[in-house]
Design an enzyme around this catalytic site. Structure first.
Site, PDB file in Angstrom:
ATOM      1  N   TYR A  17       9.927 -54.860  39.261  1.00 29.43           N
ATOM      2  CA  TYR A  17       8.676 -54.197  38.889  1.00 29.43           C
ATOM      3  C   TYR A  17       8.699 -53.827  37.405  1.00 29.43           C
ATOM      4  O   TYR A  17       7.739 -54.085  36.681  1.00 29.43           O
ATOM      5  CB  TYR A  17       8.455 -52.951  39.761  1.00 29.43           C
ATOM      6  CG  TYR A  17       7.268 -52.136  39.325  1.00 29.43           C
ATOM      7  CD1 TYR A  17       5.970 -52.579  39.570  1.00 29.43           C
ATOM      8  CD2 TYR A  17       7.437 -50.940  38.633  1.00 29.43           C
ATOM      9  CE1 TYR A  17       4.868 -51.854  39.136  1.00 29.43           C
ATOM     10  CE2 TYR A  17       6.350 -50.201  38.203  1.00 29.43           C
ATOM     11  CZ  TYR A  17       5.075 -50.667  38.460  1.00 29.43           C
ATOM     12  OH  TYR A  17       3.997 -49.942  38.018  1.00 29.43           O
ATOM     13  N   GLU A  39      -0.294 -46.271  43.118  1.00 28.50           N
ATOM     14  CA  GLU A  39      -0.046 -44.957  42.529  1.00 28.50           C
ATOM     15  C   GLU A  39      -0.537 -43.840  43.438  1.00 28.50           C
ATOM     16  O   GLU A  39       0.087 -42.786  43.516  1.00 28.50           O
ATOM     17  CB  GLU A  39      -0.670 -44.853  41.139  1.00 28.50           C
ATOM     18  CG  GLU A  39      -0.065 -45.781  40.118  1.00 28.50           C
ATOM     19  CD  GLU A  39       1.413 -45.567  39.839  1.00 28.50           C
ATOM     20  OE1 GLU A  39       1.976 -44.507  40.201  1.00 28.50           O
ATOM     21  OE2 GLU A  39       2.027 -46.476  39.248  1.00 28.50           O
ATOM     22  N   TRP A  47       8.903 -43.918  44.015  1.00 29.08           N
ATOM     23  CA  TRP A  47       8.347 -45.221  43.672  1.00 29.08           C
ATOM     24  C   TRP A  47       9.065 -46.315  44.449  1.00 29.08           C
ATOM     25  O   TRP A  47       8.466 -47.308  44.845  1.00 29.08           O
ATOM     26  CB  TRP A  47       8.429 -45.444  42.159  1.00 29.08           C
ATOM     27  CG  TRP A  47       7.642 -46.620  41.712  1.00 29.08           C
ATOM     28  CD1 TRP A  47       8.117 -47.712  41.053  1.00 29.08           C
ATOM     29  CD2 TRP A  47       6.235 -46.862  41.896  1.00 29.08           C
ATOM     30  NE1 TRP A  47       7.089 -48.611  40.821  1.00 29.08           N
ATOM     31  CE2 TRP A  47       5.932 -48.101  41.331  1.00 29.08           C
ATOM     32  CE3 TRP A  47       5.213 -46.137  42.503  1.00 29.08           C
ATOM     33  CZ2 TRP A  47       4.656 -48.646  41.341  1.00 29.08           C
ATOM     34  CZ3 TRP A  47       3.923 -46.683  42.511  1.00 29.08           C
ATOM     35  CH2 TRP A  47       3.664 -47.917  41.931  1.00 29.08           C
TER      36      TRP A  47
END
Length: 186
Positions: A17, A39, A47
């Site tokens: 990512y 998000e 995350w």
């Protein structure tokens, strides 16, 4: 040896990512929508957790096809709440559908991507930070965009979520100095 921002080390999915998406300018509406959704899912979670569930989210939300997601019903949300492969938070799932509807019904003559990028004059903002600890959780810009998004009807878009979205979508570049992906190292 590869040098990355500290937060992205230790996990192949986090590294991928970081290397392939984070802080890269994104203008594609469907990709921006996916990033915004990710998000919103992350609020209160790691995350890593969100990225681990990304494939299931893509499947459940039709690869983030905005029109298909906007057409989802409360029954669809109820069905998604039974899927153990995703983050099963009703408010976050409902925000995904709501936010797709906001983007789909954007006023004529513009689009969400153009509107969003206008906040930064069409160019990413570079914060030349020395360490992850210097990266802010939010900024005045993120607070302003959060307020404007809420006025347009978006849900689950607080200032911290919006700032993370701005980073993910490349409107803000917070790669630390010394990271191989920092602009000065390209």
């Amino acid at each position: 040896m590869v040098k990355r921002c500290e937060w992205a080390t230790g996990s192949p999915v986090m590294e991928r990512y970081h290397d392939e998406e984070w802080c890269r300018p994104q203008h594609d509406l469907q990709k921006l929508f996916e990033m915004l959704c990710l998000e919103t899912y992350q609020a209160g979670l790691s995350w890593q957790t969100v990225l681990n569930k990304r494939a299931a989210f893509r499947q459940d939300f039709y690869d983030y096809d905005i029109a298909k997601v906007a057409a989802m019903t409360p029954a669809d949300i109820d069905r998604l709440l039974t899927d153990p492969e995703i983050i099963r938070n009703r408010r976050k799932l409902e925000a995904t559908v709501n936010n797709a509807q906001v983007i789909l019904n954007w006023p004529a003559g513009s689009d969400f991507a153009t509107w969003l990028w206008a906040f930064v004059g069409g160019q990413p903002i570079r914060h030349a930070v020395q360490s992850d600890a210097q990266v802010p959780a939010t900024t005045d810009l993120a607070q302003h965009i959060s307020r404007e998004m809420k006025k347009r009807g978006f849900k689950f878009v607080g200032p911290t979520t919006v700032y993370s979205f701005l980073q993910g979508a490349g409107l803000v570049n917070d790669h630390v100095i010394g990271c191989d992906w920092a602009p000065e190292n390209k």
